[in-house]
Structure formats: C-alpha cells, structure tokens
Design a protein around this motif. Structure first.
Motif, PDB file in Angstrom:
ATOM      1  N   UNK B 112      54.634 -31.392   7.658  1.00 52.29           N
ATOM      2  CA  UNK B 112      54.331 -29.973   7.842  1.00 52.29           C
ATOM      3  C   UNK B 112      52.848 -29.693   7.576  1.00 52.29           C
ATOM      4  N   UNK B 113      52.264 -30.400   6.614  1.00 48.58           N
ATOM      5  CA  UNK B 113      50.844 -30.220   6.289  1.00 48.58           C
ATOM      6  C   UNK B 113      49.984 -30.568   7.508  1.00 48.58           C
ATOM      7  N   UNK B 114      50.334 -31.673   8.167  1.00 51.54           N
ATOM      8  CA  UNK B 114      49.584 -32.104   9.351  1.00 51.54           C
ATOM      9  C   UNK B 114      49.748 -31.099  10.493  1.00 51.54           C
ATOM     10  N   UNK B 115      50.963 -30.613  10.660  1.00 53.52           N
ATOM     11  CA  UNK B 115      51.204 -29.628  11.733  1.00 53.52           C
ATOM     12  C   UNK B 115      50.364 -28.370  11.506  1.00 53.52           C
ATOM     13  N   UNK B 116      50.281 -27.921  10.258  1.00 50.47           N
ATOM     14  CA  UNK B 116      49.466 -26.732   9.951  1.00 50.47           C
ATOM     15  C   UNK B 116      47.995 -27.002  10.218  1.00 50.47           C
ATOM     16  N   UNK B 117      47.523 -28.180   9.808  1.00 48.11           N
ATOM     17  CA  UNK B 117      46.109 -28.520   9.986  1.00 48.11           C
ATOM     18  C   UNK B 117      45.772 -28.596  11.475  1.00 48.11           C
ATOM     19  N   UNK B 118      46.685 -29.158  12.254  1.00 48.29           N
ATOM     20  CA  UNK B 118      46.427 -29.267  13.695  1.00 48.29           C
ATOM     21  C   UNK B 118      46.455 -27.904  14.372  1.00 48.29           C
ATOM     22  N   UNK B 119      47.309 -27.016  13.898  1.00 44.80           N
ATOM     23  CA  UNK B 119      47.423 -25.701  14.526  1.00 44.80           C
ATOM     24  C   UNK B 119      46.279 -24.766  14.131  1.00 44.80           C
ATOM     25  N   UNK B 154      60.260 -37.100  -7.601  1.00 41.90           N
ATOM     26  CA  UNK B 154      59.936 -38.481  -7.994  1.00 41.90           C
ATOM     27  C   UNK B 154      58.457 -38.780  -7.723  1.00 41.90           C
ATOM     28  N   UNK B 155      57.692 -37.728  -7.366  1.00 42.68           N
ATOM     29  CA  UNK B 155      56.316 -37.974  -6.946  1.00 42.68           C
ATOM     30  C   UNK B 155      55.311 -37.911  -8.109  1.00 42.68           C
ATOM     31  N   UNK B 156      54.407 -38.878  -8.110  1.00 43.77           N
ATOM     32  CA  UNK B 156      53.289 -38.890  -9.043  1.00 43.77           C
ATOM     33  C   UNK B 156      52.227 -37.913  -8.512  1.00 43.77           C
ATOM     34  N   UNK B 157      51.682 -37.077  -9.382  1.00 42.65           N
ATOM     35  CA  UNK B 157      50.767 -36.016  -8.950  1.00 42.65           C
ATOM     36  C   UNK B 157      49.547 -36.543  -8.197  1.00 42.65           C
ATOM     37  N   UNK B 158      48.907 -37.587  -8.727  1.00 40.45           N
ATOM     38  CA  UNK B 158      47.676 -38.079  -8.083  1.00 40.45           C
ATOM     39  C   UNK B 158      47.982 -38.720  -6.724  1.00 40.45           C
ATOM     40  N   UNK B 159      49.110 -39.428  -6.656  1.00 37.76           N
ATOM     41  CA  UNK B 159      49.504 -40.032  -5.384  1.00 37.76           C
ATOM     42  C   UNK B 159      49.786 -38.955  -4.332  1.00 37.76           C
ATOM     43  N   UNK B 160      50.458 -37.899  -4.775  1.00 36.01           N
ATOM     44  CA  UNK B 160      50.787 -36.793  -3.863  1.00 36.01           C
ATOM     45  C   UNK B 160      49.524 -36.075  -3.398  1.00 36.01           C
ATOM     46  N   UNK B 161      48.576 -35.906  -4.294  1.00 46.27           N
ATOM     47  CA  UNK B 161      47.310 -35.239  -3.941  1.00 46.27           C
ATOM     48  C   UNK B 161      46.575 -36.041  -2.864  1.00 46.27           C
ATOM     49  N   UNK B 162      46.535 -37.372  -3.056  1.00 47.58           N
ATOM     50  CA  UNK B 162      45.872 -38.231  -2.058  1.00 47.58           C
ATOM     51  C   UNK B 162      46.603 -38.155  -0.718  1.00 47.58           C
ATOM     52  N   UNK B 163      47.925 -38.143  -0.802  1.00 52.10           N
ATOM     53  CA  UNK B 163      48.733 -38.107   0.416  1.00 52.10           C
ATOM     54  C   UNK B 163      48.461 -36.825   1.204  1.00 52.10           C
ATOM     55  N   UNK B 164      48.473 -35.671   0.525  1.00 53.14           N
ATOM     56  CA  UNK B 164      48.289 -34.421   1.278  1.00 53.14           C
ATOM     57  C   UNK B 164      46.861 -34.312   1.818  1.00 53.14           C
ATOM     58  N   UNK B 165      45.897 -34.899   1.111  1.00 49.68           N
ATOM     59  CA  UNK B 165      44.532 -34.939   1.655  1.00 49.68           C
ATOM     60  C   UNK B 165      44.538 -35.699   2.981  1.00 49.68           C
ATOM     61  N   UNK B 166      45.196 -36.867   2.994  1.00 46.43           N
ATOM     62  CA  UNK B 166      45.273 -37.667   4.224  1.00 46.43           C
ATOM     63  C   UNK B 166      46.043 -36.940   5.323  1.00 46.43           C
ATOM     64  N   UNK B 167      47.018 -36.138   4.919  1.00 49.86           N
ATOM     65  CA  UNK B 167      47.836 -35.421   5.902  1.00 49.86           C
ATOM     66  C   UNK B 167      47.083 -34.239   6.532  1.00 49.86           C
ATOM     67  N   UNK B 168      45.977 -33.800   5.904  1.00 49.67           N
ATOM     68  CA  UNK B 168      45.180 -32.729   6.518  1.00 49.67           C
ATOM     69  C   UNK B 168      44.965 -31.497   5.664  1.00 49.67           C
ATOM     70  N   UNK B 169      45.300 -31.561   4.375  1.00 48.65           N
ATOM     71  CA  UNK B 169      45.036 -30.406   3.503  1.00 48.65           C
ATOM     72  C   UNK B 169      43.528 -30.218   3.346  1.00 48.65           C
ATOM     73  N   UNK B 170      43.080 -28.959   3.269  1.00 48.13           N
ATOM     74  CA  UNK B 170      41.655 -28.663   3.107  1.00 48.13           C
ATOM     75  C   UNK B 170      41.288 -28.347   1.667  1.00 48.13           C
ATOM     76  N   UNK B 171      42.286 -28.160   0.833  1.00 49.55           N
ATOM     77  CA  UNK B 171      42.033 -27.791  -0.568  1.00 49.55           C
ATOM     78  C   UNK B 171      43.331 -27.959  -1.355  1.00 49.55           C
ATOM     79  N   UNK B 172      43.189 -28.248  -2.650  1.00 47.61           N
ATOM     80  CA  UNK B 172      44.382 -28.364  -3.504  1.00 47.61           C
ATOM     81  C   UNK B 172      44.246 -27.419  -4.692  1.00 47.61           C
ATOM     82  N   UNK B 173      45.319 -26.676  -4.959  1.00 47.26           N
ATOM     83  CA  UNK B 173      45.398 -25.902  -6.197  1.00 47.26           C
ATOM     84  C   UNK B 173      46.338 -26.666  -7.114  1.00 47.26           C
ATOM     85  N   UNK B 174      45.787 -27.157  -8.224  1.00 47.60           N
ATOM     86  CA  UNK B 174      46.613 -27.929  -9.157  1.00 47.60           C
ATOM     87  C   UNK B 174      47.028 -27.030 -10.306  1.00 47.60           C
ATOM     88  N   UNK B 175      48.310 -26.729 -10.334  1.00 46.96           N
ATOM     89  CA  UNK B 175      48.823 -25.914 -11.438  1.00 46.96           C
ATOM     90  C   UNK B 175      49.409 -26.825 -12.509  1.00 46.96           C
TER      91      UNK B 175
END
Lengths: 198, 255
Positions: B112-119, B154-175
C-alpha cells in the motif's frame, strides 16, 4: 481572472485557497482557450516531472503554455516543468528556461527529500521578490532541483547543493517551494505575482 | 539552512481535538479550527491531525473539517487515520491536505505504501510507526488508537522503518510508546537508532514535557522534526517561546 492549470497535482486545492485568501478570482482549468485569455496563469504540480509532463501532453497543453505572454508562475514541479530536461524519469520538459533538473547529491546526515523550511538568498531584483526580506523562509518538499543560472532570482542551499528557489525569464516565473504553504512569506510572493503588471 | 520543524499534533476524535495518556482516557481539548489557526499564528512549522479512532474502528476519517483547515491555515498539514485505499488518500489530498500518514494499513499490506507513492509522489506519504521497547527490542505495535484492540506485531522497528523507506515512504513519524504522554523527554536511544537506519526525514513523537526535551532530541539524535500534543494544547509550552529558546541554543529554527 487567474487560470490555475489543472495538472491533476494534489496541491491544487491549497493553491486555490491561498489565492482566495488574497482575494483573487481563480479558475481551475485545462482548457487552452481559457488559459490563453487569463490575466495570469499558475502552473502547480507535485509528484514526478515526467508524469506531470505526460499529463500536459495528454491535454495538449505544452504548445499553449510556451506561447503565453501574460505572467505565468510555476510552483514546485510546475516550476521544474519550465526547464529543459529532468533526470527524474529522463523527461523532456517545456524548455522555456534552459537547464536540467537533477537529483540531490547524497551526503552524510542529509535527508532526502529536502523537506521543511529553508531560507533563500535573493540574487537579483525582480517584481516577484519586491520588498521580500533577504533570508526569508519557505516550505520545500522535493528530491530533484533546478540549477542556478542567469535566470536565478533567489537561491537556496541544501548540504553541498545550491539550487534555484526562484527563477524568471521574461513573463515566465517559478518557485521551487510552496508559496501556498509558506505562511506570510509565501503570501508575499503570491501577492507580488498578482500585483505585477500583466 | 534547512530548519528543524516543530509540529503540534492534534489527535482528533469525532471532529474534536482530544488527548489521552499512553493512548487512554481521551479528554476533550477543543475545536479543531481554533487550535489549527492558533498554532499556525504562533509559528508551528507543520500540523499533524490524527483521527485516533479511525483505524481500530475500521472507518475512515471524517473529512468535513479538512477543507475548512486547508482554507484558513497557510502552513503544511498531514492527515492520518484509517486511510485504507488510494481513493481515501486522494480525497484527503484533494481536500487540501499536503500529506497523508498511514500506520496500521501499511502493516496489514506493505505494498500500500508503494501504491500511495506511485499515485501521489513519495513527498506526500508519511508512515507512522508505534514502537514499544521491550526486553532489549523495539517492537512495532498496531491498532494503537484503541487500547483493547492494540496488538504487538512481529516486526522489529528499525527493520520496518528501512522497509517502508524502500517501499516509497517520504517521511517517518516514530511514536515511542513508552514515552507517550508521560512528559519525561523523547526516547533518545531509539531515535538515534532510527536516524542511523534510514535517510528519509524522521519526526520524533512521544515524551515532550519541557523546552529542554526539544533541544535534547535535536542535538542528540538529529531528527528532522519534533512532534508534541498536550504540552502545546495546555499552553504549558508556547511555540513562539520554544522556538526562540531553541534558536538561542544554536539549533536551526524558523523564527
């Protein structure tokens, strides 16, 4: 009347509201006839330059835009479209202002996109920057940037890259930042654009 | 110089601004437009609106107020909460929001992240991550809008952050959930770790209690922005005063 070109970019609503706040009458349009007859024209845009250019071509707008003689302001990707070529998607653009759009150089501790408020240095006098204080802050969001050249009115630096934040050639002007989202300084630029002789 | 961003977050529930402690006991804080306008005037660099009920209830954020906000404020704003498909996102962006933020739906379906970035372009796409420190690990949590529905993934925070960056996220809000609402300062260790892991902008969230907390998070972690809610709503910290304080401490700030 101000024609805001409907390039399907998602910042169009913000641009229309910003013009409304300044009391300007604006129409969202992709009709070349309406655009030609407008007193002033705004070309907004977000996303990739190549995609935005494709949309203009689908609507048969490139010819219309390059032949305009009234004041034209490109915003963000709309500004980049005024240049010759973009690395992003290897796209040929409107070629009104010479120069190529490049990707920011990766550096240590440099986040890309360049997102947030940055200050600009005014390098030339121009009606668009009338009474604008030096080092005013504007809101930027982009990963690709237009070069500094003879057409640069205001420049901005991010890490080791310095780029054109405001450009002008004849009746064509552009700003890389989002004036519609840049608080009072952004409104100042838009007001100057609305008040310059058409 | 690019400045550090001060970002008030308005948690929205049923069209009102609310605030809870560690996601519980939501208290009415007032009208959305009044808050938004006040923050823009006080010098906030950006605003985030979270519909905290949306994701866990399976309904989409009520959009009536988005156009109203877009009409009156002249700084960027981001809308979060229950954005599940491209059409939800398109409506919000067309109503005048500058960015959309996704959290639980991205965990359900990362593409879904990639679809949003592409759109809409990566610059519009923010991914929110709710992270809890447990036994030496940072673990992503989901559906945090409702305590009863919150689950540990089951996701590790840093791994997930890297993944969403690769998927096309432009920014991360870490709560950082351990700090949220308790006003003891931002989670410096965790924010340092995420800044090392990714190159897109990171916004710190959770823990702001005093002006020095903002200074610490910028000086010690290099985050691009700091988000806070209750300290701004209650006027415990005034944004204009905070920005002067940070500027005097040689942090790049838009005054």
């Amino acid at each position: 009347m101000i024609a805001v070109i409907d390039s399907c970019g998602s910042n169009i609503t913000s641009v229309l509201f910003a013009l409304q706040r300044l009391g300007a009458e604006a129409t969202l349009t992709a009709d070349p006839e309406v655009i030609r007859k407008a007193e002033r024209v705004i070309l907004p845009g977000v996303g990739a330059a190549g995609t935005a250019m494709d949309r203009l071509r689908e609507q048969n707008l490139p010819q219309c835009i390059v032949s305009l003689t009234q004041p034209v302001l490109g915003i963000c990707v709309g500004m980049q479209l005024l240049f010759s070529y973009s690395e992003e998607g290897e796209a040929n653009l409107l070629d009104i202002i010479p120069g190529n759009i490049s990707h920011f150089t990766p550096e240590k501790d440099k986040t890309i996109p360049h997102m947030g408020w940055n200050s600009i240095t005014i390098r030339k006098t121009h009606p668009l920057v009338n009474d604008l204080p030096q080092d005013s802050y504007f809101y930027f969001v982009h990963s690709y940037f237009p070069p500094v050249s003879d057409y640069t009115i205001g420049a901005c630096s991010y890490g080791g890259d310095t780029f054109s934040a405001i450009v002008a050639r004849d009746n064509f002007m552009g700003c890389q930042f989002h004036p519609e989202r840049s608080s009072k300084t952004g409104a100042h630029i838009l007001r100057n654009f609305l008040e310059m002789p058409a | 110089m690019l400045t550090k961003r001060i970002i008030p977050c308005l948690d929205v529930k049923d069209g009102r601004v609310v605030k809870g402690v560690q996601f519980r006991n939501h208290r009415d804080m007032g009208d959305i437009l009044e808050h938004a306008q006040r923050y823009a005037e006080e010098g906030a660099d950006e605003l985030v609106f979270y519909d905290i009920t949306a994701s866990s209830d399976g309904r989409v954020v009520d959009k009536e107020w988005i156009r109203k906000v877009a009409k009156v404020i002249d700084i960027p704003f981001c809308v979060a909460g229950g954005i599940r498909n491209i059409e939800d996102a398109r409506k919000i962006l067309n109503d005048g929001a500058d960015k959309i933020s996704v959290n639980s739906p991205a965990l359900e379906r990362p593409d879904f992240v990639t679809e949003l970035a592409e759109a809409f372009g990566t610059q519009c796409v923010v991914v929110g991550i709710d992270s809890l420190y447990e036994k030496g690990n940072y673990i992503v949590h989901q559906y945090t809008g409702d305590e009863k529905k919150t689950i540990k993934t089951s996701r590790d925070t840093m791994e997930w952050a890297k993944r969403v960056q690769d998927l096309g996220a432009g920014e991360i809000v870490l709560n950082c959930m351990n700090q949220d609402g308790v006003k003891k300062g931002y989670d410096i260790d965790q924010l340092q770790a995420i800044k090392k892991a990714i190159t897109i902008p990171v916004i710190a969230s959770g823990g702001a209690g005093k002006e020095e907390d903002f200074q610490d998070v910028f000086e010690m972690t290099g985050v691009d922005g700091a988000l806070a809610a209750s300290v701004f709503h209650t006027r415990q910290i005034h944004i204009a005063d905070l920005k002067h304080y940070l500027s005097k401490s040689n942090i790049q700030i838009r005054l």
